[in-house]
Scaffold this motif. Structure first.
Motif, PDB file in Angstrom:
ATOM      1  N   PHE A  22       0.862  -1.170   0.000  1.00 49.63           N
ATOM      2  CA  PHE A  22       0.000   0.000   0.000  1.00 49.63           C
ATOM      3  C   PHE A  22       0.901   1.222   0.000  1.00 49.63           C
ATOM      4  O   PHE A  22       1.903   1.253   0.720  1.00 49.63           O
ATOM      5  CB  PHE A  22      -0.874   0.055   1.257  1.00 49.63           C
ATOM      6  N   LYS A  23       0.554   2.206  -0.791  1.00 49.58           N
ATOM      7  CA  LYS A  23       1.231   3.490  -0.706  1.00 49.58           C
ATOM      8  C   LYS A  23       0.329   4.360   0.157  1.00 49.58           C
ATOM      9  O   LYS A  23      -0.851   4.537  -0.157  1.00 49.58           O
ATOM     10  CB  LYS A  23       1.448   4.105  -2.092  1.00 49.58           C
ATOM     11  N   VAL A  24       0.860   4.839   1.269  1.00 46.18           N
ATOM     12  CA  VAL A  24       0.078   5.587   2.245  1.00 46.18           C
ATOM     13  C   VAL A  24       0.530   7.044   2.227  1.00 46.18           C
ATOM     14  O   VAL A  24       1.723   7.347   2.358  1.00 46.18           O
ATOM     15  CB  VAL A  24       0.221   4.983   3.657  1.00 46.18           C
ATOM     16  N   TYR A  25      -0.454   7.924   2.060  1.00 48.27           N
ATOM     17  CA  TYR A  25      -0.220   9.356   1.931  1.00 48.27           C
ATOM     18  C   TYR A  25      -0.753  10.054   3.180  1.00 48.27           C
ATOM     19  O   TYR A  25      -1.924   9.882   3.529  1.00 48.27           O
ATOM     20  CB  TYR A  25      -0.961   9.910   0.718  1.00 48.27           C
ATOM     21  N   ASP A  26       0.092  10.836   3.838  1.00 49.12           N
ATOM     22  CA  ASP A  26      -0.339  11.692   4.943  1.00 49.12           C
ATOM     23  C   ASP A  26      -0.776  13.018   4.323  1.00 49.12           C
ATOM     24  O   ASP A  26      -0.006  13.658   3.601  1.00 49.12           O
ATOM     25  CB  ASP A  26       0.802  11.938   5.929  1.00 49.12           C
ATOM     26  N   ILE A  27      -2.005  13.417   4.625  1.00 48.54           N
ATOM     27  CA  ILE A  27      -2.573  14.635   4.047  1.00 48.54           C
ATOM     28  C   ILE A  27      -2.729  15.686   5.147  1.00 48.54           C
ATOM     29  O   ILE A  27      -3.334  15.417   6.189  1.00 48.54           O
ATOM     30  CB  ILE A  27      -3.949  14.357   3.401  1.00 48.54           C
ATOM     31  N   VAL A  28      -2.161  16.855   4.920  1.00 45.54           N
ATOM     32  CA  VAL A  28      -2.292  17.978   5.848  1.00 45.54           C
ATOM     33  C   VAL A  28      -2.740  19.190   5.040  1.00 45.54           C
ATOM     34  O   VAL A  28      -2.121  19.524   4.018  1.00 45.54           O
ATOM     35  CB  VAL A  28      -0.949  18.263   6.570  1.00 45.54           C
ATOM     36  N   ASP A  29      -3.800  19.829   5.483  1.00 47.38           N
ATOM     37  CA  ASP A  29      -4.343  21.007   4.805  1.00 47.38           C
ATOM     38  C   ASP A  29      -4.605  20.753   3.323  1.00 47.38           C
ATOM     39  O   ASP A  29      -4.324  21.596   2.466  1.00 47.38           O
ATOM     40  CB  ASP A  29      -3.409  22.214   4.974  1.00 47.38           C
ATOM     41  N   GLY A  30      -5.107  19.556   3.010  1.00 42.59           N
ATOM     42  CA  GLY A  30      -5.469  19.227   1.643  1.00 42.59           C
ATOM     43  C   GLY A  30      -4.318  18.922   0.713  1.00 42.59           C
ATOM     44  O   GLY A  30      -4.506  18.821  -0.492  1.00 42.59           O
ATOM     45  N   LYS A  31      -3.101  18.767   1.273  1.00 44.40           N
ATOM     46  CA  LYS A  31      -1.932  18.496   0.448  1.00 44.40           C
ATOM     47  C   LYS A  31      -1.157  17.310   1.006  1.00 44.40           C
ATOM     48  O   LYS A  31      -1.180  17.044   2.206  1.00 44.40           O
ATOM     49  CB  LYS A  31      -1.009  19.713   0.401  1.00 44.40           C
ATOM     50  N   VAL A  32      -0.432  16.621   0.135  1.00 43.23           N
ATOM     51  CA  VAL A  32       0.384  15.486   0.543  1.00 43.23           C
ATOM     52  C   VAL A  32       1.568  16.006   1.361  1.00 43.23           C
ATOM     53  O   VAL A  32       2.367  16.801   0.878  1.00 43.23           O
ATOM     54  CB  VAL A  32       0.874  14.680  -0.675  1.00 43.23           C
TER      55      VAL A  32
END
Length: 138
Positions: A22-32
């Motif tokens: 799985f590629k897991v993306y942390d999203i903060v303020d609508g951005k990666v």
């Protein structure tokens, strides 16, 4: 927010229950804000929803996925975007922009009755429809 994508060679892997990464993306303020590739450690269908929950994933983007896995994800509170294909990073960008093309009623029932009830229509890694090679093997 954390978004997980079934992942293989830069693309959305087309069989949720057989994904090795799985590629897991942390999203903060609508951005990666961060990305990591995590192994499923050989776990399949039943264990994957729990694994995603343990990683605090909120959203899953994937290709084909069966009804049982969908139910497990729903119980874990994970939002599903199935029937997606193409580049994983581009899929996440499209999701964040509100433009992700996905199938809200994805049903990939390839675990029996091959050729019946298959609606996802995605080409899977084996080259057959819905993860099937046509000979009953996924």
């Amino acid at each position: 927010m954390k978004i997980a994508v079934t992942y293989e060679n830069g693309n959305v892997f087309q069989h949720f229950g057989r994904t090795e990464q799985f590629k897991v993306y942390d999203i903060v303020d609508g951005k990666v804000a961060g990305v990591q590739v995590l192994s499923s450690d050989g776990n399949g269908h039943g264990a994957l929803a729990g694994m995603l929950g343990a990683w605090n994933v909120d959203t899953l983007i994937c290709g084909g996925i069966g009804a049982g896995a969908q139910a497990a994800l729903a119980q874990s509170g994970i939002q599903l975007y199935g029937g997606v294909s193409g580049n994983a990073d581009e899929a996440v960008d499209a999701f964040l922009a509100g433009n992700l093309a996905y199938q809200s009623d994805i049903q990939c029932e390839h675990h029996g009755h091959h050729g019946e009830g298959n609606q996802c229509g995605e080409e899977h890694h084996c080259g057959g429809k819905d993860g099937c090679s046509g000979n009953g093997e996924a």
